[in-house]
Design an enzyme around this catalytic site. Structure first.
Site, short mmCIF file in Angstrom:
data_model
loop_
_atom_site.label_atom_id
_atom_site.label_comp_id
_atom_site.label_asym_id
_atom_site.label_seq_id
_atom_site.Cartn_x
_atom_site.Cartn_y
_atom_site.Cartn_z
N THR B 49 -3.51 -5.20 -11.77
CA THR B 49 -4.76 -5.38 -12.52
C THR B 49 -5.42 -4.01 -12.61
O THR B 49 -4.86 -3.04 -12.10
CB THR B 49 -5.72 -6.34 -11.78
OG1 THR B 49 -6.21 -5.67 -10.62
CG2 THR B 49 -5.03 -7.61 -11.36
N CYS B 50 -6.61 -3.93 -13.21
CA CYS B 50 -7.20 -2.60 -13.33
C CYS B 50 -7.62 -2.02 -11.98
O CYS B 50 -7.78 -0.82 -11.84
CB CYS B 50 -8.35 -2.59 -14.32
SG CYS B 50 -9.53 -3.88 -14.04
N ARG B 52 -5.91 -2.87 -8.95
CA ARG B 52 -4.85 -2.86 -7.94
C ARG B 52 -3.46 -2.94 -8.56
O ARG B 52 -3.30 -3.49 -9.66
CB ARG B 52 -5.02 -4.04 -6.96
CG ARG B 52 -4.75 -5.41 -7.56
CD ARG B 52 -5.05 -6.51 -6.59
NE ARG B 52 -6.47 -6.53 -6.28
CZ ARG B 52 -6.97 -6.22 -5.08
NH1 ARG B 52 -6.16 -5.90 -4.09
NH2 ARG B 52 -8.26 -6.26 -4.88
N HIS B 103 -3.42 -10.82 3.28
CA HIS B 103 -3.93 -9.91 2.24
C HIS B 103 -3.97 -10.62 0.88
O HIS B 103 -4.99 -10.61 0.20
CB HIS B 103 -3.04 -8.66 2.16
CG HIS B 103 -3.45 -7.72 1.07
ND1 HIS B 103 -4.42 -6.76 1.26
CD2 HIS B 103 -3.07 -7.62 -0.23
CE1 HIS B 103 -4.60 -6.10 0.12
NE2 HIS B 103 -3.79 -6.62 -0.80
#
Lengths: 277, 428
Positions: B49-50, B52, B103
């Site tokens: 994504t932007c 990660r 996580h």
């Protein structure tokens, strides 16, 4: 018959209280968490409470052979039932559950108050006919609808105050929008006014049949005309937008004070033949 | 059955680096295929994504250790994006097994997002998972892990308030409009000026289906440009006072030292609009709307400081939800681990059985060859007796270990069995 009916009625009263309390819990949880499941639970329990409450009223009506109005117990219970029923109608019509948490405490309080008063031993009342029963039922429905519009208007005033003062707590994000509150309040007043008008018409017809005249100058008659006028005024003023918003809601709250006056003071101390409504 | 995760996010890497290691859909598919064909991983999933870029994987049975697999993944990532491994390594985090699962669940819950509790990440995880499933990148472990993550994300948003309440100034403005007007579908808005926050407000208003949108700007040309971009009507700047009559919401972000909306103008407008409610979202600094406007009947005025305060309050409210969310995440991590331990216990027992079978076979062959006086029948009976003994003293008690309710002990037992019988030798 009546001996059998009473224990049954006690069970129904208990079931009604439990359902209404559960419904309140559901609505409060819905308001706090915004989970639809809780809202649905609130509605379902309200419906079950209304059903039990209806059966309890029915038991009482059967033994009295009419709508229970001739004692405080019956009339308050009828009021609580109609308040809950009107709210349910409004909730389904406007598809908004967020005020349930504020209406149910009133329903529970009125119903509990009704139970705390001694129920008169149901005796068949003198044959008054369906006109009087309709007169009373519709008038009580009218007052229940006015009570609902009062709750909605009060919420409006609180929320409007918070929004205008820019002091937003967490609750503002959960309330219905101001315009929805106002719409709901107006629908409620329309229902109240219509049922009160029809109810009064039945009452006038009945009194004319008994005494041969429509108007008796009873204080209850006078205050009812005033109530009709102030609520009609609310609707009429609301047509022009300049009176919409906080002013209309404040007027609605004031109107309900008149209803309470009629209910508590006029009925109990001034009226000659309106005992509980 | 190990899980390895390597990745970087907005906390560990600057935007320049994040841009370089981001994956398009095609690149994600290609990287995933290469990782499997090169034997680095047997199951793969790329989440990009932007904020990660993360590689999730399950190393093949033949892999030496999870750490080596992580090393191979890092090298692959650097080569794939043509970045010096040293540059990349400082920004990368590595998680194994339980930590990797935790996580992912925290990411799905919105706990790892730049804006706490944001909802978009769940859609992005769903999409990344769908793509990985489509090209066969996932297997039983990652399937289970990502399905659980989606469940965590859904539960967290339904059962806690981590995602409710607006977290940006623009969104707070729009949410306020909804508190007053309800659905915005039958309502209208006027945009004065063109700041970036103003544009965000317009985007939110459009999302919510606002029925009419007008744009006014000092520069007519700029107004026309903006109107085209937003799909709005152009409103004449000179006729601003009369333009205040129709909208329900006015969003102002004009660069001006003096207020552009005066109290007198709003009072006239309110009279002309029969006191219909009017909301001002004033994003201008200095203020675009005269503060006296707030006293007028049915007028709601929110300045940029009010909106920031709302956002701050909401941020605190969301932060207060973190412990609840962490509990939910932990619950699902344990659930996943328990599933994983169950699957592993089955595998360990199967391995133990086949290993003991092979040992017994070799042992009998060696010893019975010295005993020619035994008939084939006797030899079969001895073999059957040995099977019975092994079953009774070893395999049945080993199977019992599977049913230990305490997860930690179960995992320890499985490890002990592995060590004792040297199952999957060569692994750490």
């Amino acid at each position: 018959m009546s001996r059998l009916a009473f224990p049954m009625r006690n069970h129904l009263v208990l079931l009604t209280i439990v359902s209404y309390a559960g419904s309140l819990g559901g609505y409060v949880a819905f308001l706090a968490t915004a989970r639809r499941l809780f809202g649905r639970l609130g509605t379902l329990l309200l419906i079950s409470g209304l059903a039990c409450h209806y059966l309890a009223l029915l038991e009482r009506s059967r033994s009295a052979h009419t709508v229970p109005y001739d004692d405080l117990n019956g009339s308050l219970s009828l009021f609580a039932w109609l308040l809950a029923a009107t709210y349910l109608g409004l909730e389904l019509f406007h598809r908004d559950r967020s005020v349930g948490a504020f209406v149910l405490p009133f329903v529970i309080a009125v119903f509990s108050l009704a139970q705390s008063t001694q129920a008169a031993v149901p005796a068949p009342s003198p044959a008054q006919g369906p006109l009087l029963a309709l007169h009373i039922t519709l008038n009580v429905l009218g007052y229940a609808a006015f009570a609902l519009s009062f709750v909605l208007s009060a919420i409006y005033l609180v929320q409007n105050g918070l929004l205008r003062s820019r002091r937003l707590g967490s609750i503002v994000w959960r309330f219905p929008a101001l315009e929805s509150l106002e719409r709901m309040s107006r629908s409620s007043v329309i229902v109240g006014l219509a049922s009160l008008l029809v109810g009064i018409t039945f009452g006038l017809l009945w009194v004319n049949r008994i005494w041969g005249r429509y108007w008796n100058g009873d204080p209850k008659e006078i205050i009812t005309v005033v109530i009709l006028a102030v609520y009609a005024g609310y609707l009429w003023l609301g047509r022009t937008r300049s009176w919409r918003g906080a002013r209309a809601s404040a007027l609605c709250v004031f109107n309900f004070v008149l209803v309470l006056f009629s209910y508590c003071v006029v009925n109990l101390y001034l009226s000659n033949f309106h005992r509980f409504f | 059955m190990e899980i390895v995760l390597i990745g970087l996010n907005h906390r560990t890497a600057p935007v320049e680096l994040r841009e370089r290691v981001s994956f398009t859909q095609e690149a994600a598919k290609l990287a995933s295929e290469q990782l499997r064909s090169q034997g680095v991983l047997s199951e793969t999933l790329v989440l990009s994504t932007c904020n990660r870029s993360e590689l999730y994987g399950v190393p093949p049975e033949s892999a030496a250790s999870a750490k080596e697999s992580a090393g191979a993944m890092e090298l692959f990532l650097a080569t794939f994006h043509q970045i010096e491994p040293a540059v990349l390594n400082d920004s990368l985090y590595r998680h194994y097994d339980r930590e990797a699962v935790r996580h992912l669940f925290r990411v799905a819950a919105g706990l790892d997002s730049m804006m706490l509790g944001e909802a978009e990440i769940l859609g992005q995880i769903r999409e990344a998972y769908r793509i990985a499933v489509d090209h066969g990148g996932t297997g039983p472990v990652l399937n289970r892990m990502f399905q659980s993550a989606l469940e965590v994300g859904k539960r967290v948003r339904a059962e806690t308030q981590i995602s409710t309440r607006p977290m940006s100034v623009a969104f707070a403005g729009v949410k306020l409009a909804e508190r007053i007007f309800g659905s915005l579908r039958s309502h209208s808005a006027l945009i004065l000026g063109a700041g970036s926050t103003g544009e965000q407000v317009v985007a939110h208003l459009r999302d919510r289906g606002i029925s009419r949108l007008g744009v006014a700007n000092r520069s007519r040309q700029r107004a026309v440009e903006l109107a085209e971009r937003f799909g709005a009507d152009v409103v004449d700047w000179e006729a601003l006072d009369s333009a205040l009559i129709w909208p329900d919401t006015v969003v102002c972000s004009v660069a001006s030292s003096e207020p552009v909306v005066s109290r007198a103008a709003v009072r006239r407008a309110m009279a002309a609009r029969s006191n219909r409610s009017l909301l001002f979202v004033d994003l201008g600094v200095p203020r675009n709307v005269s503060p006296g406007v707030a006293d007028l009947y049915n007028v709601y005025l929110y300045g940029v400081d009010d909106l920031k305060e709302i956002v701050e309050q909401n941020k605190r409210a969301r932060e207060a939800e973190i412990p609840k969310v962490e509990v939910l995440v932990e619950e699902h991590v344990t659930k996943f681990e328990s599933w994983q331990a169950g699957v592993e216990a089955g595998a360990v027992l199967r391995e133990l059985r086949s290993r003991l079978g092979a040992e017994r076979e070799a042992f009998l062959r060696e010893r019975l060859s010295d005993m020619p006086h035994l008939s084939p029948d006797d030899k079969r009976r001895i073999a059957a007796l040995m099977d019975e003994l092994l079953e009774r003293v070893l395999l049945e008690p080993a199977a019992q270990l599977k049913t230990v309710p305490d997860l930690r002990r179960k995992v320890q037992n499985l490890e002990a069995l592995r060590d004792l019988f040297r199952l999957d030798q060569g692994k750490p």
